[in-house]
Design a protein around this motif. Sequence first.
Motif, PDB file in Angstrom:
ATOM      1  N   GLU A  92       0.834  -1.209   0.000  1.00  0.00           N
ATOM      2  CA  GLU A  92       0.000   0.000   0.000  1.00  0.00           C
ATOM      3  C   GLU A  92       0.865   1.255   0.000  1.00  0.00           C
ATOM      4  O   GLU A  92       0.486   2.280  -0.545  1.00  0.00           O
ATOM      5  CB  GLU A  92      -0.908   0.025   1.246  1.00  0.00           C
ATOM      6  N   ILE A  93       2.015   1.145   0.705  1.00  0.00           N
ATOM      7  CA  ILE A  93       2.941   2.286   0.720  1.00  0.00           C
ATOM      8  C   ILE A  93       3.454   2.546  -0.694  1.00  0.00           C
ATOM      9  O   ILE A  93       3.491   3.688  -1.171  1.00  0.00           O
ATOM     10  CB  ILE A  93       4.131   2.031   1.677  1.00  0.00           C
ATOM     11  N   LEU A  94       3.857   1.455  -1.341  1.00  0.00           N
ATOM     12  CA  LEU A  94       4.372   1.554  -2.709  1.00  0.00           C
ATOM     13  C   LEU A  94       3.359   2.271  -3.617  1.00  0.00           C
ATOM     14  O   LEU A  94       3.710   3.201  -4.351  1.00  0.00           O
ATOM     15  CB  LEU A  94       4.670   0.137  -3.241  1.00  0.00           C
ATOM     16  N   ASN A  95       2.099   1.856  -3.508  1.00  0.00           N
ATOM     17  CA  ASN A  95       1.042   2.500  -4.290  1.00  0.00           C
ATOM     18  C   ASN A  95       0.911   3.984  -3.975  1.00  0.00           C
ATOM     19  O   ASN A  95       0.747   4.815  -4.862  1.00  0.00           O
ATOM     20  CB  ASN A  95      -0.311   1.811  -4.057  1.00  0.00           C
ATOM     21  N   ALA A  96       0.991   4.290  -2.683  1.00  0.00           N
ATOM     22  CA  ALA A  96       0.848   5.685  -2.251  1.00  0.00           C
ATOM     23  C   ALA A  96       1.962   6.553  -2.824  1.00  0.00           C
ATOM     24  O   ALA A  96       1.728   7.697  -3.225  1.00  0.00           O
ATOM     25  CB  ALA A  96       0.850   5.759  -0.721  1.00  0.00           C
TER      26      ALA A  96
END
Lengths: 384, 384
Positions: free
Chosen positions: B132-136
């Motif tokens: 999710e961090i990567l996406n953010a």
Amino acid sequence: MNYFSSDFKLGILGGGQLGKMMLYETRKYDIQTLVLDPSNDAPSRIACNEFFQGDLMDYDTVYEFGKKVDVLTFEIENVNVDALAQLEKEGKTVFPSAKTLKTINNKATQKLFYVDHQIPTADFKRFAYPDEILNAVKNESLAFPFVWKSARFGYDGQGVKVIRTYSDLEGLPEGECIAEKMIPFKNELAVIVARDSKGNVKTYPVVEMEFHPEANQVEYVICPARISEEVAKKAQLIALKVSKAYEHVGLLAVEMFQTENDEILVNEVAPRPHNSGHYSIEASYTNQFEQQIRAILGLPLGNTESKVAGIMVNLVGDENYTGSVVYKNIEKIMAMEGVTPHIYGKRETRPFRKMGHVTIVNKDIAKAREIAEQVKKSIRVIAE
Amino acid sequence: MNYFSSDFKLGILGGGQLGKMMLYETRKYDIQTLVLDPSNDAPSRIACNEFFQGDLMDYDTVYEFGKKVDVLTFEIENVNVDALAQLEKEGKTVFPSAKTLKTINNKATQKLFYVDHQIPTADFKRFAYPDEILNAVKNESLAFPFVWKSARFGYDGQGVKVIRTYSDLEGLPEGECIAEKMIPFKNELAVIVARDSKGNVKTYPVVEMEFHPEANQVEYVICPARISEEVAKKAQLIALKVSKAYEHVGLLAVEMFQTENDEILVNEVAPRPHNSGHYSIEASYTNQFEQQIRAILGLPLGNTESKVAGIMVNLVGDENYTGSVVYKNIEKIMAMEGVTPHIYGKRETRPFRKMGHVTIVNKDIAKAREIAEQVKKSIRVIAE
């Protein structure tokens, strides 16, 4: 030797409260400890690595215990000294030494030792048994009043009696004793000396015992003593002289009288941590229990100075109560500034039984003394 | 309740070094203690009345242990919180409470708690897993650099990583986490708050972590912090606000950042005695371990002021050694003024393993700092 490893073992003869407080300090250094005590409920049991039940006066028991450890010490003087001497002969490290303990354990020998070493002490005469005292009074080689002291194992005022008349002489226990000149003193002082096997020494500040004006019992141990610098210096020098004379290793608590004309007379010594040094847990840079460990293991002696002034009050059982102990008003004294109670964990109280102590510390000694009085007035050791 | 009697029992979850130091304080009050720990060799074993081996994360084990005692506490956060909650529901006294512990044990929940209570903390975003961090980052709702923190049980720098590039994101462990804004700070500070169940509070002085200029590791914990009175007051007020928000009972160590423009941001808290309070054993009127006992038992809180300045140096295993531990030059540092080593008794050293700590006290903080540097330069934790 690497004390800070699992191989090294320190043995302590006696598992009482002094031993317990010493054991807490060994935990800081992670020193492995073995304790020998006659009671299975000894206070130290909870703080040592291995506990052995056995008679401290029995030669074989003490000898066998000593064989198990690398360094042997004691927290009580009533131990089999011959076993210590034999262990030393076989190369075991025993501190304080058997020789020192043997001299100290007999009050007549201890007094003669001071005379031999030009250490000031109250005049005295030595007797094989109380009837000899009676004869001495009758033939006028001894005059009332004087202080009778049993030569063996007097403890906390036991084995000591002021003799003013013939009737005071009745019923004295048999055995070797001394008759000591009564000294009118201004102050009772004490100095704890720490000395290692290389002869390095450090002295703690002079402490003063303040007596109850009527009951003639020590109420407060006060550090530093409220005496002149000159008298303090004299007391410390005499304490050092005593320590050197004994070639003592470990702590030596030297109890002294300050006479009306500021002479210092040595009363007696204890070769171990002492009631007069309990204040050091809260007040000193190095408390007496840690210092004892440092001294007997040959670690560097710690700073004996105080961070703050300290006053110690003994917690003794109220004279009117016997039974399951209750510390009345303990929460009240814990709310006072700089007050730390030490409860020894004895389940039963008896009149005058030593149940703990309370330390009061403060930057201002007068303030500490005020709070100590509030503590003394508040706390009571009673039964349920 | 009469704590100073044989009937009362205090239970401690966890038998590590913090618990051991707490147990020494219980001895002063002769409080009966029970300890639960997974390891049969737990350091606390030697200092408690009864030891139980068992899994601290297992519901039944913790619940059954809790049933045996009058008051239950912990020295480590990784315990079964549901069991604590159930014990509370059944009327058992558990301090700190299950609710507090539950909030603290999840870093995301802890951060949200601060936001909810208007307590200043670094900005952050919460994520269910690292992807999710990567996406953010990809959709530009989050920008490099930032600090990744695992929500669960990070300890001593584990579970924390500075993320500057996409490659730093690779290999992060799965699970809930936060991304926190990087704060350029002048000082890392900490305040220990003691609070009892009636809401009485006392705060210890603000301490400062001094970092090694290159290695970016805490080298010294210094009390008092060398900061302005204004900043110190602000830090203490914020710590009090945190403690009150949690309705915390016992000790709460509040770690904070002092930003470049003298803002105070709360980093995280620990609901127990803390590394940043070890100096208190030698420096404070009431050390943190005694204070924890006082707070959770509802005894009067002790004076949190210092007798003298204190500096603490952690003893960690040298990075080049693994094996049977040797404390090189320990006798050298023990000869320095006001230096007390605390050896935790772990037999084996490993790179960066916490093996003990050393406290340096002195009336003059600058002098203490000088001696601390000598200590740091001298002592080495190596292997045989």
